[in-house]
Design a protein around this motif. Structure first.
Motif, PDB file in Angstrom:
ATOM      1  N   PRO A   8       0.824  -1.216   0.000  1.00 27.07           N
ATOM      2  CA  PRO A   8       0.000   0.000   0.000  1.00 27.07           C
ATOM      3  C   PRO A   8       0.857   1.264   0.000  1.00 27.07           C
ATOM      4  CG  PRO A   8      -0.870  -1.590   1.555  1.00 27.07           C
ATOM      5  CD  PRO A   8       0.460  -2.128   1.092  1.00 27.07           C
ATOM      6  N   SER A   9       0.332   2.306  -0.622  1.00 26.32           N
ATOM      7  CA  SER A   9       1.093   3.546  -0.778  1.00 26.32           C
ATOM      8  C   SER A   9       0.895   4.512   0.387  1.00 26.32           C
ATOM      9  CB  SER A   9       0.681   4.239  -2.083  1.00 26.32           C
ATOM     10  OG  SER A   9      -0.721   4.493  -2.095  1.00 26.32           O
ATOM     11  N   PHE A  10       0.134   4.125   1.413  1.00 19.64           N
ATOM     12  CA  PHE A  10      -0.123   5.021   2.542  1.00 19.64           C
ATOM     13  C   PHE A  10       0.264   4.340   3.853  1.00 19.64           C
ATOM     14  CE2 PHE A  10      -3.867   2.535   1.610  1.00 19.64           C
ATOM     15  CZ  PHE A  10      -4.328   2.123   2.846  1.00 19.64           C
ATOM     16  N   LYS A  11       0.608   5.176   4.864  1.00 21.05           N
ATOM     17  CA  LYS A  11       1.008   4.659   6.175  1.00 21.05           C
ATOM     18  C   LYS A  11       0.055   5.082   7.289  1.00 21.05           C
ATOM     19  CE  LYS A  11       4.113   2.516   6.766  1.00 21.05           C
ATOM     20  NZ  LYS A  11       4.235   1.036   6.648  1.00 21.05           N
ATOM     21  N   THR A  12      -0.776   6.096   7.032  1.00 21.19           N
ATOM     22  CA  THR A  12      -1.779   6.504   8.016  1.00 21.19           C
ATOM     23  C   THR A  12      -3.127   6.640   7.326  1.00 21.19           C
ATOM     24  OG1 THR A  12      -1.547   8.913   7.757  1.00 21.19           O
ATOM     25  CG2 THR A  12      -0.017   7.805   9.267  1.00 21.19           C
ATOM     26  N   LEU A  13      -4.196   6.449   8.095  1.00 19.78           N
ATOM     27  CA  LEU A  13      -5.554   6.529   7.547  1.00 19.78           C
ATOM     28  C   LEU A  13      -6.479   7.084   8.622  1.00 19.78           C
ATOM     29  CD1 LEU A  13      -7.367   3.784   5.494  1.00 19.78           C
ATOM     30  CD2 LEU A  13      -8.511   4.863   7.415  1.00 19.78           C
ATOM     31  N   ASP A  14      -7.338   8.032   8.234  1.00 18.19           N
ATOM     32  CA  ASP A  14      -8.352   8.577   9.141  1.00 18.19           C
ATOM     33  C   ASP A  14      -9.714   8.507   8.464  1.00 18.19           C
ATOM     34  OD1 ASP A  14      -6.938   9.891  11.602  1.00 18.19           O
ATOM     35  OD2 ASP A  14      -5.726  10.458   9.868  1.00 18.19           O
ATOM     36  N   PHE A  15     -10.725   8.152   9.254  1.00 24.63           N
ATOM     37  CA  PHE A  15     -12.088   8.012   8.740  1.00 24.63           C
ATOM     38  C   PHE A  15     -13.015   8.816   9.642  1.00 24.63           C
ATOM     39  CE2 PHE A  15     -16.213   5.810   8.503  1.00 24.63           C
ATOM     40  CZ  PHE A  15     -16.402   5.757   7.124  1.00 24.63           C
ATOM     41  N   TYR A  16     -13.636   9.870   9.093  1.00 26.30           N
ATOM     42  CA  TYR A  16     -14.515  10.755   9.852  1.00 26.30           C
ATOM     43  C   TYR A  16     -15.930  10.717   9.281  1.00 26.30           C
ATOM     44  CZ  TYR A  16     -10.342  13.211  11.670  1.00 26.30           C
ATOM     45  OH  TYR A  16      -9.147  13.534  12.269  1.00 26.30           O
ATOM     46  N   ILE A  17     -16.918  10.507  10.134  1.00 28.71           N
ATOM     47  CA  ILE A  17     -18.300  10.818   9.777  1.00 28.71           C
ATOM     48  C   ILE A  17     -18.634  12.111  10.503  1.00 28.71           C
ATOM     49  CG2 ILE A  17     -20.714  10.109   9.873  1.00 28.71           C
ATOM     50  CD1 ILE A  17     -19.885   7.267   9.588  1.00 28.71           C
ATOM     51  N   ASN A  18     -18.782  13.200   9.756  1.00 29.90           N
ATOM     52  CA  ASN A  18     -18.893  14.535  10.325  1.00 29.90           C
ATOM     53  C   ASN A  18     -20.316  14.841  10.793  1.00 29.90           C
ATOM     54  OD1 ASN A  18     -16.103  15.190   9.581  1.00 29.90           O
ATOM     55  ND2 ASN A  18     -16.874  15.158   7.486  1.00 29.90           N
ATOM     56  N   THR A  19     -20.465  15.961  11.510  1.00 32.80           N
ATOM     57  CA  THR A  19     -21.772  16.331  12.057  1.00 32.80           C
ATOM     58  C   THR A  19     -22.794  16.627  10.964  1.00 32.80           C
ATOM     59  OG1 THR A  19     -20.971  18.617  12.260  1.00 32.80           O
ATOM     60  CG2 THR A  19     -20.827  17.214  14.219  1.00 32.80           C
ATOM     61  N   ASP A  20     -22.336  17.050   9.776  1.00 32.99           N
ATOM     62  CA  ASP A  20     -23.267  17.287   8.663  1.00 32.99           C
ATOM     63  C   ASP A  20     -23.517  16.014   7.856  1.00 32.99           C
ATOM     64  OD1 ASP A  20     -20.882  16.941   7.365  1.00 32.99           O
ATOM     65  OD2 ASP A  20     -20.951  18.832   6.246  1.00 32.99           O
ATOM     66  N   ASN A  21     -23.030  14.869   8.392  1.00 34.01           N
ATOM     67  CA  ASN A  21     -23.208  13.540   7.796  1.00 34.01           C
ATOM     68  C   ASN A  21     -22.351  13.316   6.552  1.00 34.01           C
ATOM     69  OD1 ASN A  21     -24.423  11.142   8.562  1.00 34.01           O
ATOM     70  ND2 ASN A  21     -25.993  11.267   6.972  1.00 34.01           N
ATOM     71  N   SER A  22     -21.486  14.279   6.222  1.00 34.07           N
ATOM     72  CA  SER A  22     -20.500  14.015   5.177  1.00 34.07           C
ATOM     73  C   SER A  22     -19.400  13.137   5.768  1.00 34.07           C
ATOM     74  CB  SER A  22     -19.906  15.318   4.640  1.00 34.07           C
ATOM     75  OG  SER A  22     -19.163  15.977   5.661  1.00 34.07           O
ATOM     76  N   ILE A  23     -18.607  12.527   4.911  1.00 35.55           N
ATOM     77  CA  ILE A  23     -17.577  11.590   5.359  1.00 35.55           C
ATOM     78  C   ILE A  23     -16.251  11.956   4.707  1.00 35.55           C
ATOM     79  CG2 ILE A  23     -16.834   9.168   5.358  1.00 35.55           C
ATOM     80  CD1 ILE A  23     -19.782   8.390   5.277  1.00 35.55           C
ATOM     81  N   ASN A  24     -15.182  11.913   5.498  1.00 32.12           N
ATOM     82  CA  ASN A  24     -13.832  12.112   4.974  1.00 32.12           C
ATOM     83  C   ASN A  24     -13.010  10.850   5.184  1.00 32.12           C
ATOM     84  OD1 ASN A  24     -14.171  15.313   6.319  1.00 32.12           O
ATOM     85  ND2 ASN A  24     -13.950  14.961   4.135  1.00 32.12           N
ATOM     86  N   LEU A  25     -12.376  10.398   4.122  1.00 27.00           N
ATOM     87  CA  LEU A  25     -11.412   9.303   4.179  1.00 27.00           C
ATOM     88  C   LEU A  25     -10.066   9.916   3.818  1.00 27.00           C
ATOM     89  CD1 LEU A  25     -10.938   6.259   4.560  1.00 27.00           C
ATOM     90  CD2 LEU A  25     -11.528   5.933   2.154  1.00 27.00           C
TER      91      LEU A  25
END
Length: 274
Positions: free
Chosen positions: A44-61
């Motif tokens: 894999p090309s990444f070493k860290t990962l964050d997964f957020y489900i925000n208060t406006d129900n949008s999601i960030n990976l």
């Protein structure tokens, strides 16, 4: 007969795929089983990962803190935004798509992460456990979920012994909730634990004692730490260091439990199981 990319030497195909960023590899995996196997063979090309489900129900990976994919619900569609590119998928739930991409990122058999952060009020541990073929290798876990029952299920996703640091952004506040997590092998073998709401970092100095440093401990802090010590079979004692302790209040709290002994002075408190 026309040629396809698969007529190229395997080494050349691997070199081409290695040049793709993480999200492009995701898309490639969805094209066919052959491409999925090619991506899974690569580191894999990444070493860290964050997964957020925000208060406006949008999601960030988020990969490596800078590569951000955003998922939003737009009518009956899911919109994906990555860098300056936007894509809409009709008739699908954006949470389902985001969780699918998260699971796809974690399924790579060569994955070894330095850190993963999971921040959500939505239950997703059962979904991940169904998708993953084996436990994940991660050194550092940061976790925030408003559903306390999710914590033990999420912890079992990770390989015991690889997690060196576990940070809880919201703390289980009862003995029952603590008991669900402190006896998990992932907790026992971690070298550092941090409970953010308590405002302290727990350092595990050996297999039996943990140490906590804080400017000031109030009554509620001592009660929580007492409960933590009583509910875990792993830890036998703890050492608390502060600028100053309120001796009468602490003595009242700890003397009420015959399973514990303690030694206290102005700046240090040692609590031990009998």
């Amino acid at each position: 007969m026309s040629l396809t990319i698969f007529d190229l030497p395997v080494e050349m195909i691997n070199e081409i795929v290695e040049e793709l960023d993480t999200f492009s590899r995701f898309h490639l995996q969805k094209v066919s089983k052959t491409f999925r196997n090619i991506v899974d063979r690569l580191k894999p090309s990444f070493k860290t990962l964050d997964f957020y489900i925000n208060t406006d129900n949008s999601i960030n990976l988020i990969f490596d803190k800078f590569s951000v994919v955003t998922y939003r619900k737009e009518g009956n569609s899911c919109s994906l935004v990555y860098k300056n590119h936007k894509k809409s998928i009709v008739g699908v739930d954006h949470i389902e798509i985001a969780l699918g991409d998260l699971a796809r990122a974690l399924k790579n058999p060569k994955l070894q992460l330095e850190r993963i952060g999971l921040f959500s009020a939505t239950e997703f541990s059962n979904f991940l456990k169904k998708c993953l073929n084996s436990q994940i290798y991660v050194k550092k876990l940061v976790l925030k979920t408003h559903k306390i029952d999710e914590i033990p299920r999420i912890l079992t996703i990770f390989q015991p012994g690889t997690l060196e640091y576990i940070e809880f952004r919201n703390e289980p506040k009862t003995r029952k909730n603590l008991l669900k997590i402190v006896n998990l092998e992932q907790m026992k073998r971690a070298r550092n634990l941090k409970f953010l709401e308590l405002g302290v970092k727990i350092r595990v100095s050996n297999g039996n004692r943990f140490k906590i440093y804080k400017k000031e401990f109030d009554v509620e802090d001592i009660v929580r730490l007492r409960d933590f010590l009583l509910t875990t079979a792993h830890f036998k004692s703890c050492l608390l260091t502060a600028r100053q302790f309120n001796l009468p209040q602490i003595e009242t709290i700890l003397r009420s439990d015959k399973c514990l002994t303690f030694t206290i002075n102005r700046t240090q408190l040692i609590i031990e199981k009998v």
